[in-house]
Design an enzyme around this catalytic site. Structure first.
Site, short mmCIF file in Angstrom:
data_model
loop_
_atom_site.label_atom_id
_atom_site.label_comp_id
_atom_site.label_asym_id
_atom_site.label_seq_id
_atom_site.Cartn_x
_atom_site.Cartn_y
_atom_site.Cartn_z
N CYS A 161 0.69 -1.24 0.02
CA CYS A 161 0.06 0.11 0.09
C CYS A 161 1.04 1.14 0.16
O CYS A 161 0.40 2.54 -0.11
CB CYS A 161 -0.87 -0.05 1.16
SG CYS A 161 -1.61 -1.69 1.65
N HIS A 294 -3.68 7.49 5.21
CA HIS A 294 -3.72 6.30 4.98
C HIS A 294 -5.01 5.83 4.83
O HIS A 294 -5.54 5.09 4.22
CB HIS A 294 -2.70 5.30 5.58
CG HIS A 294 -2.61 3.85 4.90
ND1 HIS A 294 -2.45 3.74 3.65
CD2 HIS A 294 -3.15 2.59 5.29
CE1 HIS A 294 -2.39 2.51 3.20
NE2 HIS A 294 -2.72 1.89 4.47
N GLU A 305 -3.16 6.03 13.10
CA GLU A 305 -2.67 7.25 12.39
C GLU A 305 -3.06 8.50 12.99
O GLU A 305 -2.35 9.60 13.02
CB GLU A 305 -3.55 7.30 11.25
CG GLU A 305 -2.99 8.13 10.15
CD GLU A 305 -3.32 7.61 8.53
OE1 GLU A 305 -4.21 6.86 8.43
OE2 GLU A 305 -2.74 8.08 7.49
N LYS A 324 -9.60 6.73 0.34
CA LYS A 324 -10.08 5.59 0.36
C LYS A 324 -11.71 5.45 0.73
O LYS A 324 -12.38 4.31 0.20
CB LYS A 324 -9.52 4.81 1.37
CG LYS A 324 -7.87 4.62 0.80
CD LYS A 324 -7.23 3.71 1.85
CE LYS A 324 -5.71 3.35 1.52
NZ LYS A 324 -5.02 4.56 1.60
N HIS A 329 -9.52 0.67 -0.97
CA HIS A 329 -8.22 0.72 -0.86
C HIS A 329 -7.62 0.05 -1.78
O HIS A 329 -7.56 -1.38 -2.26
CB HIS A 329 -7.79 -0.09 0.39
CG HIS A 329 -6.43 -0.27 0.70
ND1 HIS A 329 -5.64 0.07 0.03
CD2 HIS A 329 -5.77 -0.36 2.17
CE1 HIS A 329 -4.07 -0.08 0.65
NE2 HIS A 329 -4.50 -0.36 2.02
N PHE A 388 0.96 -2.91 4.28
CA PHE A 388 1.31 -4.24 4.59
C PHE A 388 2.84 -4.40 4.91
O PHE A 388 3.80 -4.17 3.96
CB PHE A 388 0.80 -5.09 3.39
CG PHE A 388 0.94 -6.59 3.52
CD1 PHE A 388 -0.07 -7.37 4.10
CD2 PHE A 388 2.20 -7.21 3.30
CE1 PHE A 388 0.09 -8.88 4.13
CE2 PHE A 388 2.35 -8.76 3.14
CZ PHE A 388 1.30 -9.30 3.76
#
Lengths: 412, 396
Positions: A161, A294, A305, A324, A329, A388
């Site tokens: 990601c 993110h 976050e 997102k 995503h 990830f």
């Protein structure tokens, strides 16, 4: 040396091309809908940010489309859009001073899926020899380089990601180190059934909505697409009188080294990455106007976050938003698509909204741009990605010449 | 480029596991011995001689290095890479008995190449999803399907927090990892970087190359001295790269120095061609690497080539080397390590380190072993027109 973005190209569930994409982001339009690419009837989840309007033949020759999987097709289409947006003459991309860096998570997943299914259903004899060389993540950057004539570095970075930020960061570092004049950089990802099923088995997928920072969030929604940016050295861009969309400032990266799918609860790695991005830009935290989160819509991510935002900005509530919520995503494609969203903010002052935001989560004490776009200061923005594998990458983008002189983020 | 010190090596490959064992094998002049029987998958349904075309890591037992906990859901690629990483940190004296004795977790990063990901897990889960039900996919194994998973586990197992970059550039990835590590050292992102790659044997990999007719193919007659058959290999290797100042400051032992890097890509002209190699791209990468090292072609003592037994590719590489570095001895590390794809470039560097350590030169396809080796040119050739090269220097 300053490094500029001079063109962007987008293949996304909310629009093909910059204009459609910017308009959808500004209007809070969702690309999340019923999956059509494969059968989801028995999987328990059926929504994704699927790119439904993409026709390879509109962007690629028949020969190109034949030798590529969907992921490369989207990457090349976005590349051509970016080059057009940059008004970059073909000659500027040909030869050893032009490079390509493309990020992804799974690369040509459909090619492998087709090979695999032929093997499963027909045995080894059913595996078509001609398909085999079409598999490999390296092909994303190879196909792009081949199409545009670049002959410098041709790198594929499977950084999950964070792959788009990795690609942009490496592109900027390469240019600052004098190894390239122009780099086509970005990332791409395609939806695929195995991966869709796997995320369901990880209990990570929401039924229908992606709700970052919302108390009642139910998880992430997958997406797909490609975002590609033309990155040029200042000298190269100025020499050809290019329109400068944004400057790439500092770039921070760290690794949590904690868990393969979850961010570290203390968020030390992601705090470190954001701090690096700011310091390497030669600015203070007070200069940051907006943060693209993110923002996956999982509790682990959102809480971590939010901790990063508190730790970096203290009591100052810097607006934050998650694209997102509209795109899903997009995994390997996410941070390049979102970088392009950041370019929109720099150009227009519009902060894209976090749609589907209903109930604030007390654990996420941040200034979410909720449901409707907001206008605000727009000189310097950060693009956050926590991927990830614990890969954290944050890139700073700024309006041209708003950052201090470059020694702060120059390669040694 | 600014010279980068190689201060440690971790490796698990056809010649064994650990720098000491591998160097011993190189000193003894061992070549890769095809597996007596393939252990990584059931090869019974393939031709009787299939094991003759495969070389696995002999008696690979990750528990020896990692203990027995936490390995159950990790795939072979991950285990190979984590073992190589742990060994490299110990060889570099950054860790001792799994404890940090130099540098810190925040100071060490990873640049890891892999060409094909975990085909083992992807094909296993695909089979379950297709023949049974996607709802039976093991969620503990699913993360292995993600391309950066194995590299990510390296950081998790070894607590390496500076950064982790995964590179997927096919056969060139091992050397392109050097380029990424060099930039990261130049920009102060880490004090030391585990730089290398890995590839794991699997039935899918074997089948793919069988279908392509690669296994057991022989090099072109232009490759002079020995028959060079393609042997599919596996393994993982990391060299620890540091700035020379950093290595000196902590009194690290230096095994060699990377002093130059070059890369290039040239596309085929014919629309229908995909598999392709370009003499021009290889020559350019070699010339760039030598120039980047501040050397002249005459300074290169030997080439650790990418020659693998594929005539089309070997011929172009042979000609490219000849065009830039005339009459230099050319070695085929793939005779020692097998074809390890994303790890291949790193295995070429390992050959150089072995020679600096006094190992004899074997598997020459041209020329005689030089009396002294100070500069080794390592080449990698991709399947699509890309090529990369580095120059490795004997430590001073």
């Amino acid at each position: 040396m300053r490094v500029f973005i001079t063109g962007v190209g987008v293949v996304s569930s909310i629009g093909l091309g910059k204009a459609a994409y910017f308009s959808s982001l500004a209007n809070g339009e969702s690309g999340i809908a019923q999956v059509e690419a494969f059968d989801v009837s028995n999987l328990g989840r059926e929504f994704a940010g699927e790119v439904k309007g993409f026709r390879p033949k509109d962007h690629l020759t028949a020969g190109e489309a034949r030798r590529m999987g969907r992921c490369s097709q989207m990457a090349l289409a976005a590349t051509r859009m970016a080059i057009g947006d940059a008004a970059l003459p073909a000659a500027a991309l040909q030869g050893p001073r032009a490079s390509v860096v493309i990020g992804t998570t799974m690369g040509e997943a459909d090619v492998l899926g087709n090979l695999d299914h032929a093997w499963i259903h027909k045995g080894a004899s059913g595996v078509r020899r001609a398909w085999i060389p079409k598999y490999g993540s390296t092909l994303l950057s190879i196909h792009v380089a081949r199409a545009i004539g670049a002959e410098g570095s041709v790198f594929t970075l499977p950084g999950a990601c964070a792959a788009g930020n990795y690609a942009l960061g490496l592109a900027a570092d390469m240019i600052r180190a004098g190894k390239a004049d122009v780099v086509v950089a970005g990332s791409a990802e395609m939806l695929q059934r195995l991966q869709f099923s796997g995320f369901i088995r990880l209990a990570a997928m929401a039924p229908a909505k992606c709700q970052p920072f919302d108390l009642n969030r139910q998880g992430l929604i997958l997406g797909e697409g490609a975002g590609v940016l033309v990155v040029e050295s200042e000298a190269h861009a100025v020499r050809r009188n290019a329109r400068l969309l944004a400057e790439i400032g500092g770039y921070g990266m760290t690794c949590d080294a904690y868990h393969i799918t979850r961010p570290h609860p203390d968020a030390a790695g992601s705090i470190g990455a954001m701090r690096q991005a700011i310091e390497r830009s030669g600015i203070g935290v007070e200069s940051v106007d907006f943060v693209n989160a993110h923002g996956t819509g999982t509790r682990h991510n959102d809480v971590a976050e939010s901790k990063v935002m508190r730790e970096i900005f203290g009591d100052r509530k810097v607006p934050i938003s998650s694209m997102k919520s509209m795109l899903g995503h997009c995994m390997g494609a996410a941070s390049a698509l979102e970088a392009i969203g950041c370019i929109m903010t720099l150009e227009t002052g519009i902060y894209p909204p976090t749609i589907e935001y209903e109930t604030p989560d007390p654990e996420c004490d941040v200034d979410v741009v909720a449901n409707r776009a907001r206008k605000g200061a727009h000189d310097i923005v950060l693009n956050n990605s926590l991927a990830f594998g614990g890969y954290n990458a944050v890139t700073c983008f700024a309006k041209p010449y708003k950052l201090p002189d470059p020694p702060h983020h120059q390669a040694a | 480029m600014t010279p980068r010190a190689i201060t440690g090596l971790g490796i698990t490959c056809a010649l064994g596991t650990g720098a000491e064992m591998v160097f011993r094998a190189l000193h003894a002049g061992h070549l890769a011995q095809a597996s007596k029987a393939i252990t990584s998958f059931d090869a019974a349904k393939y031709a009787n001689d299939s094991s003759a075309r495969v070389v696995e890591v002999p008696e690979f037992d990750p528990t020896t290095y990692l203990g027995s906990k936490g390995l159950r859901t990790l795939d072979r690629l991950t285990k190979l890479l984590v073992v190589a990483a742990r060994l490299s940190l110990h060889d570099a004296r950054i860790k001792k008995d799994n404890q940090w004795v130099a540098l810190s977790p925040e100071g060490v990063g990873v640049c890891c190449s892999n060409a094909y990901g975990s085909l083992e897990t992807i094909t296993e889960l695909d089979r379950i999803a297709t023949l049974e039900d996607a709802r039976y996919i093991n969620p503990a194994k699913f993360p292995n399907t993600v391309s950066n998973s194995a590299s990510g586990y390296v950081s998790i197992w070894e607590d390496l927090r500076a950064f982790n970059v995964t590179i997927s550039d096919g056969n060139c990835g091992g050397l392109d990892a050097i380029a990424c590590a060099d930039l990261s050292l130049a920009t102060g992102r880490a004090a030391a970087i585990l730089t290398g790659g890995g590839e794991a044997m699997s039935e899918a990999l074997f089948l793919a190359f069988e279908k392509l007719g690669v296994g057991g193919t022989k090099a072109s007659p232009s490759v002079e001295t020995i028959a060079c058959e393609t042997i599919l290999g596996e393994g993982a290797a990391f060299v620890v790269l540091e700035t020379t100042q950093g290595a000196k400051a902590r009194s690290a032992r230096v095994l060699g120095e990377v002093v130059g890097y070059g890369t290039s890509f040239v596309a085929p002209e014919a629309e229908s061609v995909l598999l392709f190699t370009s003499q021009e791209a290889i020559s350019r990468a070699i010339a760039q690497a030598i120039d980047d090292a501040g050397l002249a072609p005459k300074d290169i003592d030997i080439v650790a080539s990418s020659i693998s037994g594929l005539a089309q590719f070997d011929d172009e590489e042979f000609a490219a080397i000849e065009a830039v570095v005339k009459n230099v001895p050319i070695c085929v590390p793939k005779r020692m390590f097998g074809e390890t794809f994303g790890a291949g470039g790193t295995m070429g560097i390992v050959s150089a380190l072995g020679w600096f350590d006094g190992a004899p030169v074997t598997a020459l396809v041209r020329g005689a072993a030089p009396s002294r080796i100070d500069h080794v040119l390592v080449t990698t050739v991709g399947y699509y027109g890309n090529a990369s090269a580095v120059v490795v220097r004997r430590p001073r």
